[in-house]
Design a protein around this motif. Structure first.
Motif, short mmCIF file in Angstrom:
data_model
loop_
_atom_site.label_atom_id
_atom_site.label_comp_id
_atom_site.label_asym_id
_atom_site.label_seq_id
_atom_site.Cartn_x
_atom_site.Cartn_y
_atom_site.Cartn_z
N UNK A 113 -41.79 -1.57 -47.31
CA UNK A 113 -40.81 -1.73 -46.23
C UNK A 113 -39.77 -0.61 -46.31
N UNK A 114 -39.30 -0.33 -47.50
CA UNK A 114 -38.30 0.72 -47.69
C UNK A 114 -38.86 2.08 -47.28
N UNK A 115 -40.14 2.33 -47.61
CA UNK A 115 -40.75 3.61 -47.26
C UNK A 115 -41.00 3.74 -45.76
N UNK A 116 -41.16 2.63 -45.05
CA UNK A 116 -41.28 2.69 -43.59
C UNK A 116 -39.94 3.00 -42.94
N UNK A 117 -38.90 2.72 -43.65
CA UNK A 117 -37.54 2.80 -43.14
C UNK A 117 -36.86 4.12 -43.54
N UNK A 118 -37.03 4.51 -44.81
CA UNK A 118 -36.39 5.72 -45.35
C UNK A 118 -37.45 6.59 -45.98
N UNK A 119 -37.41 7.88 -45.68
CA UNK A 119 -38.39 8.82 -46.22
C UNK A 119 -37.65 10.05 -46.74
N UNK A 120 -37.84 10.35 -48.00
CA UNK A 120 -37.25 11.55 -48.58
C UNK A 120 -35.73 11.54 -48.59
N UNK A 121 -35.14 10.37 -48.64
CA UNK A 121 -33.68 10.28 -48.68
C UNK A 121 -33.00 10.34 -47.33
N UNK A 122 -33.78 10.29 -46.27
CA UNK A 122 -33.23 10.30 -44.91
C UNK A 122 -33.77 9.10 -44.14
N UNK A 123 -32.93 8.51 -43.33
CA UNK A 123 -33.36 7.37 -42.51
C UNK A 123 -34.28 7.89 -41.41
N UNK A 124 -35.47 7.29 -41.33
CA UNK A 124 -36.47 7.76 -40.36
C UNK A 124 -36.55 6.87 -39.14
N UNK A 125 -36.35 5.58 -39.33
CA UNK A 125 -36.51 4.64 -38.21
C UNK A 125 -35.41 3.59 -38.29
N UNK A 126 -34.80 3.32 -37.14
CA UNK A 126 -33.73 2.32 -37.11
C UNK A 126 -34.05 1.16 -36.18
N UNK A 127 -35.21 1.18 -35.57
CA UNK A 127 -35.59 0.10 -34.66
C UNK A 127 -36.33 -0.98 -35.44
N UNK A 128 -35.71 -2.13 -35.56
CA UNK A 128 -36.29 -3.25 -36.31
C UNK A 128 -37.66 -3.62 -35.77
N UNK A 129 -37.79 -3.66 -34.47
CA UNK A 129 -39.06 -4.04 -33.84
C UNK A 129 -40.18 -3.07 -34.22
N UNK A 130 -39.90 -1.78 -34.21
CA UNK A 130 -40.91 -0.78 -34.53
C UNK A 130 -41.35 -0.91 -35.99
N UNK A 131 -40.40 -1.09 -36.89
CA UNK A 131 -40.72 -1.23 -38.31
C UNK A 131 -41.57 -2.47 -38.55
#
Length: 143
Positions: A113-131
């Motif tokens: 879940x964390x890797x879907x959300x944050x990648x390489x120390x930067x937030x990649x996705x902020x849409x709860x539905x997409x994640x």
């Protein structure tokens, strides 16, 4: 940039530790101990942002768990507070009322879940539905 993310309980047990900058094993132990000591002993009337070494700590407490993110001085602290809340909401939705034991026994899912959300120390996705949709697709692949 996010330096590391910790999820720790009140007793100091680290339930999740994700590092985005390299540290040696002894440095990691010292970091986890020092961050826990700072966050737990901090008065609740203070802001959830603290200066720590050469970066800032942004943290939130949910039940008995402290979600702590270390960031650079140039990063937006309020955005990270919201990101922590989003991470907790996603965990709560995925595990149907998440608790500390979910993090312990399903740690591989929490890291996913964390890797879907944050990648390489930067937030990649902020849409709860997409994640959550991506996590559902990944669950279908596993079965």
């Amino acid at each position: 940039m996010i330096r590391f993310i910790f999820v720790q309980n009140r007793a100091g047990k680290t339930r999740l530790a994700k590092y985005y900058t390299p540290y040696s094993a002894p440095e990691k132990q010292i970091l986890e101990h020092d961050v826990h000591k700072l966050v737990v002993n901090r008065d609740s009337k203070f802001a959830n942002i603290a200066e720590f070494r050469n970066f800032r700590l942004v943290y939130r407490r949910y039940a008995g768990l402290f979600f702590t993110v270390a960031i650079d001085y140039v990063d937006n602290e309020l955005m990270l507070l919201e990101a922590i809340h989003l991470f907790v909401e996603i965990l709560d939705h995925y595990f149907s009322n998440v608790c500390e034991l979910d993090l312990v026994f399903n740690f591989h899912k929490v890291y996913l879940i964390l890797d879907e959300f944050i990648c390489g120390g930067e937030i990649q996705e902020t849409a709860k539905k997409v994640i959550l949709e991506r996590l559902t697709e990944l669950d279908k692949i596993e079965t």
